[in-house]
Design a protein around this motif. Structure first.
Motif, PDB file in Angstrom:
ATOM      1  N   LEU A 230       0.830  -1.199   0.000  1.00  0.00           N
ATOM      2  CA  LEU A 230       0.000   0.000   0.000  1.00  0.00           C
ATOM      3  C   LEU A 230       0.866   1.251   0.000  1.00  0.00           C
ATOM      4  O   LEU A 230       2.059   1.196   0.284  1.00  0.00           O
ATOM      5  CB  LEU A 230      -0.925   0.006   1.226  1.00  0.00           C
ATOM      6  CG  LEU A 230      -1.919  -1.147   1.329  1.00  0.00           C
ATOM      7  CD1 LEU A 230      -2.711  -1.044   2.625  1.00  0.00           C
ATOM      8  CD2 LEU A 230      -2.859  -1.159   0.149  1.00  0.00           C
ATOM      9  N   ASN A 231       0.250   2.373  -0.276  1.00  0.00           N
ATOM     10  CA  ASN A 231       0.953   3.652  -0.298  1.00  0.00           C
ATOM     11  C   ASN A 231       0.980   4.286   1.091  1.00  0.00           C
ATOM     12  O   ASN A 231       0.078   4.085   1.884  1.00  0.00           O
ATOM     13  CB  ASN A 231       0.253   4.627  -1.258  1.00  0.00           C
ATOM     14  CG  ASN A 231       0.270   4.141  -2.683  1.00  0.00           C
ATOM     15  OD1 ASN A 231       1.243   3.553  -3.129  1.00  0.00           O
ATOM     16  ND2 ASN A 231      -0.816   4.362  -3.401  1.00  0.00           N
ATOM     17  N   GLY A 232       1.993   5.094   1.343  1.00  0.00           N
ATOM     18  CA  GLY A 232       2.025   5.960   2.509  1.00  0.00           C
ATOM     19  C   GLY A 232       2.089   5.281   3.855  1.00  0.00           C
ATOM     20  O   GLY A 232       1.146   5.362   4.643  1.00  0.00           O
TER      21      GLY A 232
ATOM     22  N   ASN B  15      -5.008   8.434   1.049  1.00  0.00           N
ATOM     23  CA  ASN B  15      -3.623   7.976   1.100  1.00  0.00           C
ATOM     24  C   ASN B  15      -3.355   6.901   0.046  1.00  0.00           C
ATOM     25  O   ASN B  15      -2.306   6.899  -0.596  1.00  0.00           O
ATOM     26  CB  ASN B  15      -3.323   7.438   2.507  1.00  0.00           C
ATOM     27  CG  ASN B  15      -1.888   7.033   2.688  1.00  0.00           C
ATOM     28  OD1 ASN B  15      -0.977   7.747   2.296  1.00  0.00           O
ATOM     29  ND2 ASN B  15      -1.679   5.884   3.299  1.00  0.00           N
ATOM     30  N   GLU B  16      -4.307   6.018  -0.151  1.00  0.00           N
ATOM     31  CA  GLU B  16      -4.093   4.910  -1.073  1.00  0.00           C
ATOM     32  C   GLU B  16      -4.364   5.280  -2.537  1.00  0.00           C
ATOM     33  O   GLU B  16      -3.620   4.892  -3.422  1.00  0.00           O
ATOM     34  CB  GLU B  16      -4.972   3.717  -0.676  1.00  0.00           C
ATOM     35  CG  GLU B  16      -4.796   2.496  -1.549  1.00  0.00           C
ATOM     36  CD  GLU B  16      -3.359   1.990  -1.570  1.00  0.00           C
ATOM     37  OE1 GLU B  16      -2.952   1.440  -2.606  1.00  0.00           O
ATOM     38  OE2 GLU B  16      -2.646   2.149  -0.570  1.00  0.00           O
ATOM     39  N   PHE B  17      -5.413   6.029  -2.798  1.00  0.00           N
ATOM     40  CA  PHE B  17      -5.853   6.194  -4.184  1.00  0.00           C
ATOM     41  C   PHE B  17      -5.497   7.527  -4.833  1.00  0.00           C
ATOM     42  O   PHE B  17      -5.565   7.640  -6.053  1.00  0.00           O
ATOM     43  CB  PHE B  17      -7.370   5.983  -4.274  1.00  0.00           C
ATOM     44  CG  PHE B  17      -7.780   4.569  -4.027  1.00  0.00           C
ATOM     45  CD1 PHE B  17      -7.517   3.588  -4.960  1.00  0.00           C
ATOM     46  CD2 PHE B  17      -8.405   4.213  -2.850  1.00  0.00           C
ATOM     47  CE1 PHE B  17      -7.878   2.270  -4.734  1.00  0.00           C
ATOM     48  CE2 PHE B  17      -8.788   2.910  -2.609  1.00  0.00           C
ATOM     49  CZ  PHE B  17      -8.506   1.931  -3.560  1.00  0.00           C
ATOM     50  N   ASP B  18      -5.149   8.540  -4.078  1.00  0.00           N
ATOM     51  CA  ASP B  18      -4.892   9.856  -4.676  1.00  0.00           C
ATOM     52  C   ASP B  18      -3.706   9.847  -5.631  1.00  0.00           C
ATOM     53  O   ASP B  18      -3.716  10.544  -6.634  1.00  0.00           O
ATOM     54  CB  ASP B  18      -4.674  10.903  -3.574  1.00  0.00           C
ATOM     55  CG  ASP B  18      -4.607  12.303  -4.136  1.00  0.00           C
ATOM     56  OD1 ASP B  18      -5.548  12.690  -4.865  1.00  0.00           O
ATOM     57  OD2 ASP B  18      -3.612  13.014  -3.861  1.00  0.00           O
ATOM     58  N   SER B  19      -2.707   9.037  -5.338  1.00  0.00           N
ATOM     59  CA  SER B  19      -1.500   9.031  -6.169  1.00  0.00           C
ATOM     60  C   SER B  19      -1.568   8.064  -7.354  1.00  0.00           C
ATOM     61  O   SER B  19      -0.634   8.003  -8.147  1.00  0.00           O
ATOM     62  CB  SER B  19      -0.288   8.690  -5.299  1.00  0.00           C
ATOM     63  OG  SER B  19      -0.444   7.397  -4.752  1.00  0.00           O
ATOM     64  N   ILE B  20      -2.645   7.335  -7.516  1.00  0.00           N
ATOM     65  CA  ILE B  20      -2.755   6.346  -8.597  1.00  0.00           C
ATOM     66  C   ILE B  20      -3.344   7.019  -9.838  1.00  0.00           C
ATOM     67  O   ILE B  20      -4.477   7.483  -9.832  1.00  0.00           O
ATOM     68  CB  ILE B  20      -3.624   5.149  -8.176  1.00  0.00           C
ATOM     69  CG1 ILE B  20      -2.972   4.425  -7.006  1.00  0.00           C
ATOM     70  CG2 ILE B  20      -3.851   4.202  -9.349  1.00  0.00           C
ATOM     71  CD1 ILE B  20      -3.799   3.295  -6.436  1.00  0.00           C
ATOM     72  N   ASP B  21      -2.552   7.053 -10.910  1.00  0.00           N
ATOM     73  CA  ASP B  21      -3.004   7.680 -12.158  1.00  0.00           C
ATOM     74  C   ASP B  21      -3.816   6.721 -13.019  1.00  0.00           C
ATOM     75  O   ASP B  21      -4.736   7.132 -13.722  1.00  0.00           O
ATOM     76  CB  ASP B  21      -1.805   8.205 -12.958  1.00  0.00           C
ATOM     77  CG  ASP B  21      -1.102   9.345 -12.246  1.00  0.00           C
ATOM     78  OD1 ASP B  21      -1.786  10.138 -11.568  1.00  0.00           O
ATOM     79  OD2 ASP B  21       0.134   9.419 -12.343  1.00  0.00           O
ATOM     80  N   SER B  22      -3.443   5.451 -13.004  1.00  0.00           N
ATOM     81  CA  SER B  22      -4.202   4.449 -13.753  1.00  0.00           C
ATOM     82  C   SER B  22      -3.943   3.078 -13.135  1.00  0.00           C
ATOM     83  O   SER B  22      -2.924   2.867 -12.487  1.00  0.00           O
ATOM     84  CB  SER B  22      -3.810   4.444 -15.230  1.00  0.00           C
ATOM     85  OG  SER B  22      -2.460   4.050 -15.375  1.00  0.00           O
ATOM     86  N   PHE B  23      -4.891   2.169 -13.371  1.00  0.00           N
ATOM     87  CA  PHE B  23      -4.756   0.813 -12.862  1.00  0.00           C
ATOM     88  C   PHE B  23      -4.188  -0.094 -13.942  1.00  0.00           C
ATOM     89  O   PHE B  23      -4.381   0.141 -15.136  1.00  0.00           O
ATOM     90  CB  PHE B  23      -6.116   0.290 -12.389  1.00  0.00           C
ATOM     91  CG  PHE B  23      -6.621   1.009 -11.167  1.00  0.00           C
ATOM     92  CD1 PHE B  23      -6.077   0.754  -9.924  1.00  0.00           C
ATOM     93  CD2 PHE B  23      -7.629   1.948 -11.267  1.00  0.00           C
ATOM     94  CE1 PHE B  23      -6.526   1.412  -8.801  1.00  0.00           C
ATOM     95  CE2 PHE B  23      -8.090   2.615 -10.152  1.00  0.00           C
ATOM     96  CZ  PHE B  23      -7.539   2.351  -8.910  1.00  0.00           C
ATOM     97  N   ASP B  24      -3.460  -1.132 -13.524  1.00  0.00           N
ATOM     98  CA  ASP B  24      -2.810  -2.035 -14.468  1.00  0.00           C
ATOM     99  C   ASP B  24      -3.791  -2.910 -15.240  1.00  0.00           C
ATOM    100  O   ASP B  24      -3.561  -3.250 -16.377  1.00  0.00           O
ATOM    101  CB  ASP B  24      -1.815  -2.946 -13.727  1.00  0.00           C
ATOM    102  CG  ASP B  24      -0.662  -2.155 -13.136  1.00  0.00           C
ATOM    103  OD1 ASP B  24      -0.387  -1.043 -13.620  1.00  0.00           O
ATOM    104  OD2 ASP B  24      -0.051  -2.652 -12.174  1.00  0.00           O
ATOM    105  N   SER B  25      -4.888  -3.270 -14.640  1.00  0.00           N
ATOM    106  CA  SER B  25      -5.834  -4.178 -15.280  1.00  0.00           C
ATOM    107  C   SER B  25      -7.122  -3.439 -15.638  1.00  0.00           C
ATOM    108  O   SER B  25      -7.340  -2.305 -15.236  1.00  0.00           O
ATOM    109  CB  SER B  25      -6.150  -5.350 -14.346  1.00  0.00           C
ATOM    110  OG  SER B  25      -6.771  -4.855 -13.181  1.00  0.00           O
ATOM    111  N   ASP B  26      -7.953  -4.111 -16.413  1.00  0.00           N
ATOM    112  CA  ASP B  26      -9.263  -3.543 -16.716  1.00  0.00           C
ATOM    113  C   ASP B  26     -10.088  -3.553 -15.439  1.00  0.00           C
ATOM    114  O   ASP B  26     -10.280  -4.581 -14.805  1.00  0.00           O
ATOM    115  CB  ASP B  26      -9.977  -4.375 -17.788  1.00  0.00           C
ATOM    116  CG  ASP B  26      -9.267  -4.282 -19.134  1.00  0.00           C
ATOM    117  OD1 ASP B  26      -8.592  -3.266 -19.358  1.00  0.00           O
ATOM    118  OD2 ASP B  26      -9.401  -5.234 -19.924  1.00  0.00           O
ATOM    119  N   SER B  27     -10.573  -2.386 -15.083  1.00  0.00           N
ATOM    120  CA  SER B  27     -11.381  -2.310 -13.872  1.00  0.00           C
ATOM    121  C   SER B  27     -12.500  -1.306 -14.091  1.00  0.00           C
ATOM    122  O   SER B  27     -12.551  -0.582 -15.081  1.00  0.00           O
ATOM    123  CB  SER B  27     -10.529  -1.908 -12.662  1.00  0.00           C
ATOM    124  OG  SER B  27     -10.126  -0.566 -12.764  1.00  0.00           O
TER     125      SER B  27
END
Length: 184
Positions: A34-36, A115-127
């Protein structure tokens, strides 16, 4: 118990609560990647302090510990229901929205999500979600201000512990007045 006893109890619990938060954070954050780490640790630590303070309030308000535990579990369950995970904030009925704002777990959850999702620009899989920002928007958490959320959590720590200390003082003076009445 007087206020010095309450302060001492709070201060002596800090190392144990921090150790529990550190161990849990290490196991969860590193294992799940996880992040942070630091934000997660601080959020968990403060949340545990609030939970301990809330249980101190229950202990002085309710004379039977089993009833106090059941009552506290009911409060925690209600707050978890309204924190925005089980029922998204936009779908909480207007007559229950106070549960969203009153429960401390709401603010902890908001910090964890940011904390977990703010820094994620895109996900690796189709979601279902394209980015972390889309997740936060879905959960109505795209307006999280981490320092403000921490300020609210720290206020909960203070309020819970002051309320427990105050109620202990009231209980002690009530017991003393009953003892005086009985001996006279």
């Amino acid at each position: 118990m007087d206020n010095n006893t309450c302060n001492t109890q709070f201060l002596t619990s800090l190392p144990g609560v921090f150790l529990l938060a550190l161990l849990t954070t290490t196991l969860v954050v590193l294992q799940a990647k996880l992040n942070g780490f630091a934000i997660y640790l601080l959020t968990l630590f403060v949340s545990l302090l609030i939970a301990e303070g809330f249980m101190s309030v229950m202990a002085v308000l309710v004379p039977h510990y089993i009833i106090g535990i059941a009552l506290a579990a009911g409060f925690y369950g209600f707050f978890m229901l309204c924190q925005g995970f089980f029922i998204v904030k936009s779908q909480i009925p207007p007559w229950f929205i106070w549960g969203y704002h009153l429960g401390f777990s709401t603010y902890s959850f908001r910090i964890f999500m940011h904390n977990e999702f703010d820094s994620i620009d895109s996900f690796d899989s189709d979601s279902f979600f394209q980015s972390g920002e889309a997740v936060l928007k879905f959960y109505s958490m795209n307006d999280v201000d981490v320092p403000t959320e921490f300020g609210i959590l720290f206020a909960y720590v203070v309020v819970a512990n002051v309320a427990a200390a105050r109620q202990r003082t009231i209980n002690k003076s009530a017991i003393n007045s009953v003892n005086i009445y009985i001996t006279v």
